[in-house]
Motif scaffolding. Structure first.
Motif: not given
Length: 364
Positions: A14, A71, A74, A76, A182, A189
């Motif tokens: 994160t 991340a 993911d 992100d 993550v 999220s």
């Protein structure tokens, strides 16, 4: 036989974990004149991890370190962003104070975990950094009285791809994370952002909020109502994430807007409308057509259709519009999910050109 994919998706870290690592490395260097690289941090739910430093500078009274956010697998928007922490000593008894540097937002609306006027650094990342400062202080015999400024390169531009502007977080990204880790494609999220959107709307005493599956549907609602920007909750595919939270944190009026296919799945009771996680039940659409006294040929064509849109097109060719019956069915499913919560519901079916083709109002 189809071969199953056995490779696990790679987890990441994160923004809060990266900020913590950078802050810990900077404070250690400020006290010892040496940057630990890699730097180890403690995770909120136990265990530790290490981060390599991408950049560091040191002066007499300030140290800065930076970590590139990974991340994992993911999707992100902050993946690859450079997260910086600058640490400055404060007078004894000051404790740990936080500032928003370039690319980190400031909270301007009530209803979020952090009050207005504060840097958008969430409670868990703050506690992670306090813990890191205490670890450095204990190791060096110093006191953990410091000011930590977190910055994220290109954060202001990246924030435009998030819900931050709508939530009243201005000037950049939020520093987030509850575990430091993550987990790829967990969707947590996005759902957390929906929840914070509800909190902000309630704190602003709004009486009408909107959940839309996409920009076209949202624009159709904007054309109909003059609502505060905060009222638009960016539901996307996560109808369940919105509805279950509203069930416990109600707002008097809710407009739901979306396309025919996604709201077919909502009417079936699906909570996640993504194509990979729920499918259209064509027998459900066939039942709606049967209730409309559709001809046998159309009923048979429904069963062999490839998409929900194909069923809709076939019904329109037969001068039957499934959109409004679908809106009624979707509203009934939504009310069942809300379980009697004091919320009036309106459902709008919106086509790809942004036209409302079917609806059921608050009082219908």
């Amino acid at each position: 036989m189809e071969r199953r994919q056995t490779a696990e998706l790679r987890r990441g870290w994160t923004t809060g974990a990266c900020a913590t690592g950078a802050a810990k490395a900077a404070y250690f260097a400020l006290l010892t004149r040496r940057f630990p690289d890699p730097v180890e941090i403690s995770l909120p739910k136990g265990g530790t991890t290490y981060f390599a430093l991408a950049h560091h500078t040191l002066s007499d009274d300030t140290a800065e370190a930076a970590i590139i956010k990974d991340a994992g697998d993911d999707p992100d928007v902050t993946h690859g962003a450079l997260v910086r922490a600058s640490v400055r000593r404060l007078p004894p008894g000051s404790g740990v104070l936080f500032k928003a540097g370039h690319g980190v937002g400031t909270v301007t609306r009530p209803g979020l975990p952090i009050p207005p006027g504060e840097p958008a650094i969430n409670p868990v990342p703050r506690q992670m950094m306090r813990t890191a400062m205490a670890e450095v202080a204990q190791a060096t015999g110093a006191a953990a009285d410091v000011e930590i400024t977190i910055s994220i390169d290109e954060g202001e531009a990246l924030a435009l791809k998030t819900m931050n502007p709508r939530l009243g977080i201005l000037g950049g990204l939020s520093v987030l994370g509850t575990t430091g880790i993550v987990r790829p494609f967990s969707c947590a999220s996005w759902i957390a952002s929906i929840h914070r959107g509800v909190d902000v709307a309630r704190a602003a005493n709004l009486t009408h909020v909107v959940g839309a599956t996409g920009a076209t549907s949202e624009d159709a609602v904007r054309a109909r109502y003059d609502l505060d920007e905060v009222a638009f909750l960016d539901m996307g595919d996560f109808a369940g994430g919105l509805l279950k939270y509203l069930r416990e944190h109600p707002v008097p009026r809710l407009t739901l807007a979306g396309g025919f296919a996604k709201f077919t799945k909502l009417a079936q009771g699906a909570l996640d409308l993504h194509s990979a996680r729920s499918q259209v039940d064509f027998s459900f659409l066939q039942d709606l057509l049967r209730d409309m006294q559709a001809p046998q040929g159309l009923l048979e064509g429904c069963v062999t259709a490839n998409t929900a849109k194909e069923v809709l097109d076939l019904s329109l060719q037969a001068d039957l519009d499934l959109s409004t019956p679908l809106a009624h069915a979707a509203k009934q499913a939504v009310l069942e999910i809300l379980r009697g919560a004091p919320i009036e519901v309106e459902v709008l079916i919106v086509d790809r050109q942004g036209r409302v083709t079917g609806e059921v109002g608050f009082d219908d």
